[in-house]
Write a protein that holds these residues in place. Sequence first.
Motif, PDB file in Angstrom:
ATOM      1  N   ALA C  67      24.844  25.394 -97.721  1.00  0.00           N
ATOM      2  CA  ALA C  67      23.688  24.865 -97.005  1.00  0.00           C
ATOM      3  C   ALA C  67      24.100  23.656 -96.178  1.00  0.00           C
ATOM      4  O   ALA C  67      24.750  22.741 -96.687  1.00  0.00           O
ATOM      5  N   THR C  68      23.780  23.667 -94.897  1.00  0.00           N
ATOM      6  CA  THR C  68      23.952  22.480 -94.058  1.00  0.00           C
ATOM      7  C   THR C  68      22.550  21.972 -93.715  1.00  0.00           C
ATOM      8  O   THR C  68      21.555  22.538 -94.170  1.00  0.00           O
ATOM      9  N   ARG C  69      22.507  20.931 -92.874  1.00  0.00           N
ATOM     10  CA  ARG C  69      21.203  20.378 -92.545  1.00  0.00           C
ATOM     11  C   ARG C  69      20.335  21.408 -91.818  1.00  0.00           C
ATOM     12  O   ARG C  69      19.155  21.541 -92.060  1.00  0.00           O
ATOM     13  N   THR C  70      20.981  22.179 -90.955  1.00  0.00           N
ATOM     14  CA  THR C  70      20.207  23.099 -90.112  1.00  0.00           C
ATOM     15  C   THR C  70      20.202  24.538 -90.593  1.00  0.00           C
ATOM     16  O   THR C  70      19.317  25.300 -90.227  1.00  0.00           O
ATOM     17  N   ARG C 176      17.175  26.946 -91.037  1.00  0.00           N
ATOM     18  CA  ARG C 176      16.239  26.428 -92.041  1.00  0.00           C
ATOM     19  C   ARG C 176      14.935  25.982 -91.390  1.00  0.00           C
ATOM     20  O   ARG C 176      14.819  25.982 -90.172  1.00  0.00           O
ATOM     21  N   GLY C 177      14.004  25.623 -92.201  1.00  0.00           N
ATOM     22  CA  GLY C 177      12.780  25.040 -91.669  1.00  0.00           C
ATOM     23  C   GLY C 177      11.615  25.997 -91.578  1.00  0.00           C
ATOM     24  O   GLY C 177      10.647  25.780 -90.869  1.00  0.00           O
ATOM     25  N   ARG C 178      11.713  27.108 -92.285  1.00  0.00           N
ATOM     26  CA  ARG C 178      10.608  28.064 -92.249  1.00  0.00           C
ATOM     27  C   ARG C 178       9.792  28.047 -93.552  1.00  0.00           C
ATOM     28  O   ARG C 178       8.990  28.939 -93.774  1.00  0.00           O
ATOM     29  N   GLN C 179      10.031  27.036 -94.397  1.00  0.00           N
ATOM     30  CA  GLN C 179       9.369  27.059 -95.712  1.00  0.00           C
ATOM     31  C   GLN C 179       7.865  27.174 -95.591  1.00  0.00           C
ATOM     32  O   GLN C 179       7.218  27.740 -96.444  1.00  0.00           O
TER      33      GLN C 179
END
Lengths: 744, 161, 287
Positions: C67-70, C176-179
């Motif tokens: 996992a990275t930040r993005t 990421r960012g679809r939670q």
Amino acid sequence: MAIENRHIGRPVPRKEGREKVTGSARYVDDFTFPGMIHGVTVRSPMPRGRIREIRFAKNIPWHEFTIVSAKDIPGKNCVALLIEDQPCLADKFVNHREEPVILLAHPDKYLLEEARRAVQIDVEPSPAVFSIEDSLSKKQIIWGEDNIFKTYEVEKGEVDRAWAAADFIVEGEYATGAQEQLYIEPQGMIAQANPKNGVTVWGSLQCPYYVHKALARLFDLPKEKVRVVQTETGGGFGGKEEYPSMIAGHAALLAWKSGKAVKLIYDRAEDMAATTKRHPSRTRHRTGVTREGMLVAMEIDFTLDGGAYETLSPVVLSRGTIHAAGPYSCPNVRIRSRVVATNAPPHGAFRGFGAPQSVFALERHLDKVAATAGLSPDEFRRKNFIRAGETLAVGQVVQEKVQMEKLLDRALELSGYHQKRARFEKENPRSPIKRGIGFASFLHGAGFTGSGEEYLASEALVAATREGKVQVLAGSTEMGQGTNTVFAQIAADTLGLDLDQIEILRPDTSLVPNSGPTVASRTTMIVGKLVENAASAVKNSLVESGFLKSSFTPSDFGEACARYIDKFGPLQSLAKYQHPSHLHWDDNKYQGDAYGAYGWAVYVAEVAVDPRTAEVRVEDFVAVQEAGKVINPVLAAGQIEGGVAQGVGFALYENIVWQEGRMANGQMTNYIMPTSMDVPPIRVYFEEIPYERGPAGAKGIGELPLDGTAPAIANAIAHATGTDIREIPMTPEKLMDLLEGAHE
Amino acid sequence: MNESPRKVRVQCEINGKAYTLEAYPMTRLLDALREHAGLTGTKEGCGEGECGACSIEMDGALVNSCLIPLAQVEGAQIRTIEGVANAAQLSFVQQAFLANGGAQCGICTPGMILAAVNLLSRNPEPSESEIREGLAGNLCRCTGYTKIFASVVDACRLARQ
Amino acid sequence: MKSYIPHYRLETPRSLGEALQRLASEPGVWKPFAGGTDLMVLLEAGKLPQRRFLNVWNLPELRGIIATRTHVSLGALTTYSEIRRNAIVEQEFPLLSRAASETGSVATQNRGTIGGNIANASPAADTPPALLVYDAELELISAHGTRRVAFHGFWRGYKQLDLRNDELIARVHLPRGRQNWRQFYRKVGTRRAQAISKVCFAGAAQMDARRIADLRISLGSVAPVVLRATATENILRGLTPTPALVHAAQEALGREIAPIDDIRSTARYRLRVAQNLLAEFCESLAA
């Protein structure tokens, strides 16, 4: 003398269980003989036609191979069963896809497959028939004079005059599909054969003496020159009733010609493509009832698709016919039935043996009859259940103390039927998931039909050694259903011994007598009784000779055996089947006492249907049956649970996709049997009313669960969705069409 | 047969014993176990990874041995049904299958027991739905699975005692 | 076993570099072999035309979930079991977690890999609908370097890949960012385990109150490739689902997919189920 049940009625562990849980039980593919080579079968690529030429491609070192064709058969080219219409190897003409034509053997399994592909069977096609309708239309005659293997007519009362008394007449047509047995161990045989010693085969099979008969005919050998040995058998369900005779013949022909032991094991694809399946069926019902819901007339027309050769189809048809009118009392019944030829691989035995087909039709139909008469399914059946002293469709006066109402009460109570029925009807309109509950009530005759048991004249032998060990010798096979354990329990309790003093000999036709085939829910009830009788005779010999007192310890028993044998020689007893004198059957009129005893049952299924996908989930299942006496509650419940799971598959998933008489989805990926995620909780309950001619009162139960499961599920789907389920397997594809039709 | 076949020699450990198996690289581990190592407890039901009769543990993971080519077995630790019992002492899972009717015809049993053993090694107290899921790759035609679920539950009980 | 086993070669390169070198120096000769859950089935059936394989199963560079930040990136050899066990995947990419857990059984999940699932290019594959919904990107590696492509479009047609024969799939990158997106997955496959899907539906939507601000829809088993239903998305994007809108979307979906009759199901059933699952997805957004 009174028998104390120390083992009967108790969940003693499976006799051969330790071997099975440690992996040391040996199935046919686990054997290797010195110098053994492998065999394969080359099959017809066409459903019907004349064999023009057989070509062997040049890329294979054919001189290394044993090649067998029809002309290498020493005796008659047939798989001897009822009649001799099915060839062991097709000669000149083929009648179905996958029909065996050429056999090959070689030490290298991999090369053997290359060689199988390199044989081309060139067939000049003839028109073929693939459906019941096309066969009945007789546009093509493919078997005999009229495509019909067998017909039956059952008449009770005066049906034609009875319609006038009916307030309602309800008609319906129903269909069931072919079903693959799908035992997890594919079929296979090993053979050794030569003119000097004759033929010996070892293999996965249900009926050693069927194979024995077929080999004697195929090789034209006297009985004593043929030996058939059962290896541990990984499931049968009817699928290893007749087809093993074919494979044994093939392995033996290759062994005969090569002079070597030959192992012939089917892989899953070949097993599914070539071996028998449950007969597809079509049933038409016309039923007259009064306003009060009393049956006055039933006219049933029952047709089976037999495939390309007769095999066991007349017997399957017989059972389906006799069971077609169910456990109901109706004064006027006519059943006409027939099994027809098509150019599919022959259909054959599968647990239930014709009854699941006709019972499905009846139990679906009666829900509709009940609705027409304004009665609930259970009220309607209650009014019409047969009772002791009443007469079944074939004219059999029921002697058993039948308690169908009690079974129904118990099944409905245990399943919460009435509360759920009401709740689902209230909740369904607003729920995205539609729930339903349905049941089937039915009977299943144990043992061979009519005069069948008399004709079989089965035998079983019990022998004691000087050390006081007792051997049971029977031709009945263990294939998972528990023969070894049940026989051991019966023998142990009859003799007053411990289980480990009983040894069940592996069926080997050179050692064991012919106990008849291991089919028809007959092993416990018929052969088990022979074991009981033979064991009882052994004990009597010891008591009457004065070597054994009526109460004794195991060591007393051993001592008595030794003294008896020293004085009189072998201590053993051969029990032979005696047909009860009160049972009469007329084969011409098809009337009389069809079975000595029946299993009686009511099954309830609860389903959830998702209309978005038309997927059906069976959420709960209650199986209540009367089985005489339960010899081993764990094994007996295991029989019912396994049969219900097969019935779930029969009802919902197990769809054979036919393309020109060939199974197109012959892989376990595409032929869908239930996994552990798909079976409902299966709750099994027994009632016991001892049957005086069964061992300790036991009746047969093995096939029961296949009869009632599918119609119970179908009735539940109909309840959940309001659709008329007339066909199984009710795949989501078919149910979606019905659901959309319902909304139009 | 235009290309000369080349066999490989693979070293591995089966049920705690060192083996050298010599066969073609694409030989199925199932065949190597049965024909080369003489361990016939592992069964073939379908040859396509569907029925689970050939289930074994490889490096602790449940796998279908019909889907593993021998060339991928180098250095692996394998457990088959023959390695589940400890000498003459049946494992809890085996005892439970025996006592609860978990085995009928027995052909799925070795794979089923490996699947159950593997499940309990990952999850010693599985719920019924976890048992169902853990065994979903092992088809049984005899039991309707009911007695198998009971066997696994009973094996947990034996392990607790 | 319908294949002639001695014909087949399976060689184990000692490193990723050696594997890439073999692929580059003998283009088209070697094919990668990972968990074998697809290829061994073809071998059994006598339907494996390629005869030389490189065993990539043990290449460490192609393993692991990072996992990275993005992004979350999965090595191509990540098995379904590893996907199921991974907490970040479970939290942020539940459709992928679901897909992995509904594929095959424990034994196949232990061997089947995400890279293999992509390379096998089955229109009935279970994880690709989830990957399309998550706008996955693929990292492809060869002796000449790496390139990164969108997974959407990577399958050009039935079993046609945008992959050179000297390349391996190295990793799958998920942004990421679809939670906070509403997510929906449903596999329809007759039985509950060991099933090949007849229709597989994955959907995710970013909701702005009752309005669908953005969404992704993808389906398996209804076209020659796993499909991103962009025309259907366009009907729904920016609007609040109403019965009329859902109906219009269902119509669009019917035009967008191309289901067929085969041994597992029928075109008619697949069409209707796809449309019904779309409606169920829309209903789930309102809930």
